[in-house]
Design a protein around this motif. Structure first.
Motif, PDB file in Angstrom:
ATOM      1  N   GLU A 100      -4.928  -3.678  16.235  1.00 35.04           N
ATOM      2  CA  GLU A 100      -6.352  -4.029  16.170  1.00 35.04           C
ATOM      3  C   GLU A 100      -7.159  -2.912  15.516  1.00 35.04           C
ATOM      4  N   SER A 101      -6.828  -1.666  15.847  1.00 31.20           N
ATOM      5  CA  SER A 101      -7.511  -0.521  15.258  1.00 31.20           C
ATOM      6  C   SER A 101      -7.296  -0.479  13.746  1.00 31.20           C
ATOM      7  N   ILE A 102      -6.071  -0.728  13.331  1.00 23.36           N
ATOM      8  CA  ILE A 102      -5.747  -0.711  11.903  1.00 23.36           C
ATOM      9  C   ILE A 102      -6.476  -1.835  11.175  1.00 23.36           C
ATOM     10  N   LEU A 103      -6.522  -3.020  11.793  1.00 27.18           N
ATOM     11  CA  LEU A 103      -7.233  -4.140  11.166  1.00 27.18           C
ATOM     12  C   LEU A 103      -8.714  -3.813  10.988  1.00 27.18           C
ATOM     13  N   ALA A 104      -9.306  -3.143  11.973  1.00 27.64           N
ATOM     14  CA  ALA A 104     -10.722  -2.762  11.872  1.00 27.64           C
ATOM     15  C   ALA A 104     -10.931  -1.756  10.744  1.00 27.64           C
ATOM     16  N   GLN A 105     -10.044  -0.767  10.648  1.00 22.38           N
ATOM     17  CA  GLN A 105     -10.154   0.227   9.579  1.00 22.38           C
ATOM     18  C   GLN A 105      -9.976  -0.418   8.207  1.00 22.38           C
ATOM     19  N   MET A 106      -9.019  -1.351   8.112  1.00 22.15           N
ATOM     20  CA  MET A 106      -8.777  -2.032   6.842  1.00 22.15           C
ATOM     21  C   MET A 106      -9.988  -2.876   6.441  1.00 22.15           C
ATOM     22  N   ALA A 107     -10.614  -3.539   7.406  1.00 20.39           N
ATOM     23  CA  ALA A 107     -11.803  -4.352   7.109  1.00 20.39           C
ATOM     24  C   ALA A 107     -12.939  -3.470   6.595  1.00 20.39           C
ATOM     25  N   GLU A 108     -13.088  -2.302   7.200  1.00 20.97           N
ATOM     26  CA  GLU A 108     -14.125  -1.363   6.768  1.00 20.97           C
ATOM     27  C   GLU A 108     -13.866  -0.878   5.335  1.00 20.97           C
ATOM     28  N   LEU A 109     -12.609  -0.537   5.047  1.00 25.14           N
ATOM     29  CA  LEU A 109     -12.264  -0.087   3.698  1.00 25.14           C
ATOM     30  C   LEU A 109     -12.419  -1.215   2.677  1.00 25.14           C
ATOM     31  N   LYS A 110     -12.059  -2.439   3.068  1.00 25.97           N
ATOM     32  CA  LYS A 110     -12.246  -3.583   2.160  1.00 25.97           C
ATOM     33  C   LYS A 110     -13.715  -3.732   1.795  1.00 25.97           C
ATOM     34  N   GLN A 111     -14.571  -3.610   2.788  1.00 28.68           N
ATOM     35  CA  GLN A 111     -16.006  -3.760   2.557  1.00 28.68           C
ATOM     36  C   GLN A 111     -16.495  -2.698   1.561  1.00 28.68           C
ATOM     37  N   ILE A 112     -16.059  -1.462   1.762  1.00 30.94           N
ATOM     38  CA  ILE A 112     -16.464  -0.371   0.868  1.00 30.94           C
ATOM     39  C   ILE A 112     -15.937  -0.605  -0.552  1.00 30.94           C
ATOM     40  N   LEU A 113     -14.646  -0.917  -0.641  1.00 29.06           N
ATOM     41  CA  LEU A 113     -14.015  -1.045  -1.963  1.00 29.06           C
ATOM     42  C   LEU A 113     -14.487  -2.289  -2.708  1.00 29.06           C
ATOM     43  N   TYR A 114     -14.588  -3.398  -2.018  1.00 28.89           N
ATOM     44  CA  TYR A 114     -15.098  -4.608  -2.682  1.00 28.89           C
ATOM     45  C   TYR A 114     -16.565  -4.438  -3.054  1.00 28.89           C
ATOM     46  N   GLY A 115     -17.311  -3.665  -2.246  1.00 30.99           N
ATOM     47  CA  GLY A 115     -18.713  -3.406  -2.570  1.00 30.99           C
ATOM     48  C   GLY A 115     -18.862  -2.675  -3.887  1.00 30.99           C
ATOM     49  N   LYS A 116     -17.934  -1.776  -4.173  1.00 30.99           N
ATOM     50  CA  LYS A 116     -18.035  -1.010  -5.413  1.00 30.99           C
ATOM     51  C   LYS A 116     -17.344  -1.700  -6.586  1.00 30.99           C
ATOM     52  N   PHE A 117     -16.141  -2.212  -6.350  1.00 29.02           N
ATOM     53  CA  PHE A 117     -15.335  -2.724  -7.460  1.00 29.02           C
ATOM     54  C   PHE A 117     -15.402  -4.242  -7.641  1.00 29.02           C
ATOM     55  N   LYS A 118     -15.967  -4.932  -6.699  1.00 29.24           N
ATOM     56  CA  LYS A 118     -16.119  -6.389  -6.744  1.00 29.24           C
ATOM     57  C   LYS A 118     -14.801  -7.081  -7.096  1.00 29.24           C
ATOM     58  N   ASP A 119     -14.754  -7.840  -8.186  1.00 26.21           N
ATOM     59  CA  ASP A 119     -13.561  -8.619  -8.546  1.00 26.21           C
ATOM     60  C   ASP A 119     -12.487  -7.798  -9.243  1.00 26.21           C
ATOM     61  N   SER A 120     -12.745  -6.567  -9.562  1.00 25.61           N
ATOM     62  CA  SER A 120     -11.761  -5.783 -10.319  1.00 25.61           C
ATOM     63  C   SER A 120     -10.707  -5.140  -9.414  1.00 25.61           C
ATOM     64  N   ILE A 121     -10.793  -5.367  -8.101  1.00 27.88           N
ATOM     65  CA  ILE A 121      -9.770  -4.857  -7.180  1.00 27.88           C
ATOM     66  C   ILE A 121      -9.350  -6.004  -6.267  1.00 27.88           C
ATOM     67  N   ASN A 122      -8.064  -6.065  -5.984  1.00 27.18           N
ATOM     68  CA  ASN A 122      -7.546  -7.106  -5.117  1.00 27.18           C
ATOM     69  C   ASN A 122      -6.839  -6.437  -3.939  1.00 27.18           C
ATOM     70  N   LEU A 123      -7.379  -6.650  -2.746  1.00 29.97           N
ATOM     71  CA  LEU A 123      -6.802  -6.051  -1.543  1.00 29.97           C
ATOM     72  C   LEU A 123      -6.160  -7.110  -0.647  1.00 29.97           C
ATOM     73  N   GLU A 124      -6.087  -8.340  -1.133  1.00 27.06           N
ATOM     74  CA  GLU A 124      -5.479  -9.424  -0.359  1.00 27.06           C
ATOM     75  C   GLU A 124      -3.995  -9.493  -0.677  1.00 27.06           C
ATOM     76  N   GLU A 125      -3.225 -10.093   0.222  1.00 28.80           N
ATOM     77  CA  GLU A 125      -1.769 -10.115   0.061  1.00 28.80           C
ATOM     78  C   GLU A 125      -1.230 -11.443  -0.438  1.00 28.80           C
ATOM     79  N   ASP A 126      -2.040 -12.240  -1.032  1.00 25.60           N
ATOM     80  CA  ASP A 126      -1.616 -13.582  -1.470  1.00 25.60           C
ATOM     81  C   ASP A 126      -0.446 -13.553  -2.389  1.00 25.60           C
TER      82      ASP A 126
END
Length: 126
Positions: A100-126
């Motif tokens: 749960e702690s790791i998921l929270a940290q990952m969500a926070e980092l996703k928010q930061i990274l997607y906020g800056k890089f928008k569509d030019s970074i993919n952090l999903e595992e599809d």
């Protein structure tokens, strides 16, 4: 890096550290999922062993210690199984908390990274 609109976004040292941290957290997340699965299986096996022990009429049962089976009084085996179940449950809880702690940290980092890089970074595992 190229954004969807064709403009470049500079990747700073801090951005790269966040990307690397996300990758490490993602790897640990997958390791934890495997460890949780193994802990649940172990817990289920101990539960099954305890149930089988209840059904037996024998006063002395075979109990595996390492690679050897020893004849041990039924009551002592019951106590050992209960102790093992407690340890396994505590370990499982600890692993779930870390997940749960790791998921929270990952969500926070996703928010930061997607906020800056928008569509030019993919952090999903599809």
């Amino acid at each position: 890096m190229q954004q969807g609109g064709g403009s470049e976004t500079e990747v700073t040292w801090e951005d790269q550290q966040n990307i690397n941290k996300f990758g490490r957290l993602n790897n640990r997340f997958h390791e934890l999922e495997d460890e949780i699965k193994i802990a649940k299986e172990s817990n289920d096996n101990l539960e099954d062993a305890g149930n089988e022990l209840i059904l037996t009429d024998e006063e002395v049962v075979r109990f595996q210690i390492g690679e050897v089976f020893a004849h041990v009084p039924k009551e002592e085996v019951e106590n050992r199984i209960e102790a093992l179940k407690e340890v396994t449950c505590k370990n499982l809880e600890k692993l779930e908390e870390e997940k749960e702690s790791i998921l929270a940290q990952m969500a926070e980092l996703k928010q930061i990274l997607y906020g800056k890089f928008k569509d030019s970074i993919n952090l999903e595992e599809d």
